[in-house]
Design an enzyme around this catalytic site. Sequence first.
Site, short mmCIF file in Angstrom:
data_model
loop_
_atom_site.label_atom_id
_atom_site.label_comp_id
_atom_site.label_asym_id
_atom_site.label_seq_id
_atom_site.Cartn_x
_atom_site.Cartn_y
_atom_site.Cartn_z
N LYS A 111 -72.60 -19.20 -14.56
CA LYS A 111 -72.22 -18.17 -13.58
C LYS A 111 -72.42 -16.76 -14.12
O LYS A 111 -72.49 -15.81 -13.34
CB LYS A 111 -70.77 -18.37 -13.13
CG LYS A 111 -70.60 -19.59 -12.23
CD LYS A 111 -69.29 -19.58 -11.48
CE LYS A 111 -69.24 -20.73 -10.47
NZ LYS A 111 -68.00 -20.78 -9.74
N LYS A 192 -76.94 -28.39 -9.14
CA LYS A 192 -75.99 -29.06 -8.25
C LYS A 192 -75.89 -28.30 -6.94
O LYS A 192 -76.13 -27.09 -6.90
CB LYS A 192 -74.63 -29.20 -8.92
CG LYS A 192 -73.84 -27.93 -9.01
CD LYS A 192 -72.38 -28.23 -9.32
CE LYS A 192 -71.61 -26.93 -9.21
NZ LYS A 192 -70.33 -27.02 -8.61
N LYS A 195 -71.60 -24.17 -3.05
CA LYS A 195 -71.33 -23.37 -1.85
C LYS A 195 -71.73 -21.92 -2.00
O LYS A 195 -71.92 -21.21 -1.01
CB LYS A 195 -69.87 -23.52 -1.41
CG LYS A 195 -68.84 -23.07 -2.42
CD LYS A 195 -67.44 -23.17 -1.83
CE LYS A 195 -66.54 -24.12 -2.57
NZ LYS A 195 -66.30 -23.80 -3.98
N1 AQP Z 1 -72.53 -30.67 -6.09
C1 AQP Z 1 -71.37 -31.25 -6.30
N2 AQP Z 1 -71.29 -32.61 -6.38
C2 AQP Z 1 -70.10 -33.21 -6.58
N3 AQP Z 1 -68.93 -32.54 -6.70
C3 AQP Z 1 -68.97 -31.20 -6.61
N4 AQP Z 1 -68.02 -30.24 -6.69
C4 AQP Z 1 -68.59 -29.02 -6.54
N5 AQP Z 1 -69.92 -29.15 -6.37
C5 AQP Z 1 -70.18 -30.49 -6.41
C6 AQP Z 1 -66.62 -30.51 -6.87
O1 AQP Z 1 -65.91 -29.87 -5.81
C7 AQP Z 1 -64.65 -29.46 -6.30
C8 AQP Z 1 -64.39 -28.04 -5.91
O2 AQP Z 1 -65.21 -27.17 -6.61
P1 AQP Z 1 -64.81 -25.65 -6.75
O3 AQP Z 1 -64.71 -25.04 -5.42
O4 AQP Z 1 -63.58 -25.52 -7.57
O5 AQP Z 1 -65.95 -24.98 -7.55
P2 AQP Z 1 -67.28 -25.48 -8.09
O6 AQP Z 1 -67.12 -26.72 -8.89
O7 AQP Z 1 -67.91 -24.33 -8.81
O8 AQP Z 1 -68.02 -25.82 -6.72
P3 AQP Z 1 -69.16 -25.04 -5.99
O9 AQP Z 1 -69.35 -25.64 -4.64
O10 AQP Z 1 -70.37 -24.98 -6.88
O11 AQP Z 1 -68.55 -23.58 -5.81
P4 AQP Z 1 -69.09 -22.19 -6.31
O12 AQP Z 1 -70.48 -22.09 -5.76
O13 AQP Z 1 -68.15 -21.18 -5.71
O14 AQP Z 1 -69.05 -22.18 -7.80
C9 AQP Z 1 -64.63 -29.67 -7.81
O15 AQP Z 1 -63.92 -30.87 -8.09
C10 AQP Z 1 -66.08 -29.84 -8.13
O16 AQP Z 1 -66.28 -30.66 -9.27
#
Ligand code: AQP
Length: 327
Positions: A111, A192, A195
């Site tokens: 990030k 991955k 969002k």
């Molecule tokens: N691509 C993914 N596949 C499986 N699990 C996923 N998680 C996120 N992306 C995937 C799981 O969703 C939960 C919530 O995640 P988060 O909102 O705490 O942040 P993150 O892991 O950083 O998810 P994002 O979607 O990638 O958000 P941003 O873009 O804001 O950083 C966690 O349990 C995560 O493992």
Amino acid sequence: MKRVLSGIQPSGKLTLGNYIGALKNFVTLQHDHVCNFMVVDLHAITVPQNPADLREQSESVAALFVAAGIDPAKANVYMQSHVRQHAQLGWMLTTLTSMGELERMTQFKDKSAGKESVGAGLFVYPALMAADILIYNADLVPVGEDQKQHLELTRDLAGRFNSRYGEYFKMPEPYIPKVGARIMSLDDASKKMSKSNPNPGSMIALLDTPDEIRKKISRATTDSGREVRFDPANKPEVSNLITIYSQCSGLSVAEVEARYEGQMYGPFKKDLAEVVVSELEPLQQRYRDIRQSGEIRSILRQGAEKASEMAEKTLTDVQQLMGFLPY
Ligand code: AQP
């Protein structure tokens, strides 16, 4: 009953990755565990957020928790910032965390890569995540694969606290699904699904319309081969789509492969789109009902009240163990 804690950041529109990797498991675990599920707004502000968007996304994510099947009578659903003890324990655990440990976190590396200025909150946020878990002495933490390293740090911090101040925290275990722990981007299977990816075509958002879903899946990257075969090393794009199919249909990976034996990618993708639409349509209907009813604010208030009781007890114990003068 064992305790479960997990959260999702309101940092954008929830994706199928968040749903398969985390949310679906929240729903399963609520039946036989004491569950706390948070919208982790304090984590979301580790990168800049527009205040109006943050407010809307926070309410939207909370409503999606309920729409996905979390029953507020069984599990506490609340905003992380409404339970102030998280931030307090977070600070205490930050003082137990070394710079080297935080520098090794791959999510921080990803990030912060290429950014001119990176907030200190992004760097120290794994200590806050450790506090989120330890404040409830959680046994299980349902997360996707990307959060495994943060869980390991949480266990290290729990052990460090226990050896310095006396045995207090339990060792939380990650609860990572065997299939679907890392759903990949539709446009690049080396990343991955996320969002906060600026390309909407890279993800399926849980609130995408059926036509948007069909369009995104038809445009999803595949390879120049023809076989619908699960082989993540050599066919990462197709394997990702098979995983999504399996997770949304309830069929095993082998059953999906067998169903499309001898067929090309076209019919497979067309059916996949319908499988995803069918999985998300009832969730989207429930989401609309919940938003219209306005009930989410009272669900969040009640969830925060119950969670605060558990959190306050831990915070008081920790303050006492660390040598803080009682109030
Ligand atoms: N691509 C993914 N596949 C499986 N699990 C996923 N998680 C996120 N992306 C995937 C799981 O969703 C939960 C919530 O995640 P988060 O909102 O705490 O942040 P993150 O892991 O950083 O998810 P994002 O979607 O990638 O958000 P941003 O873009 O804001 O950083 C966690 O349990 C995560 O493992």
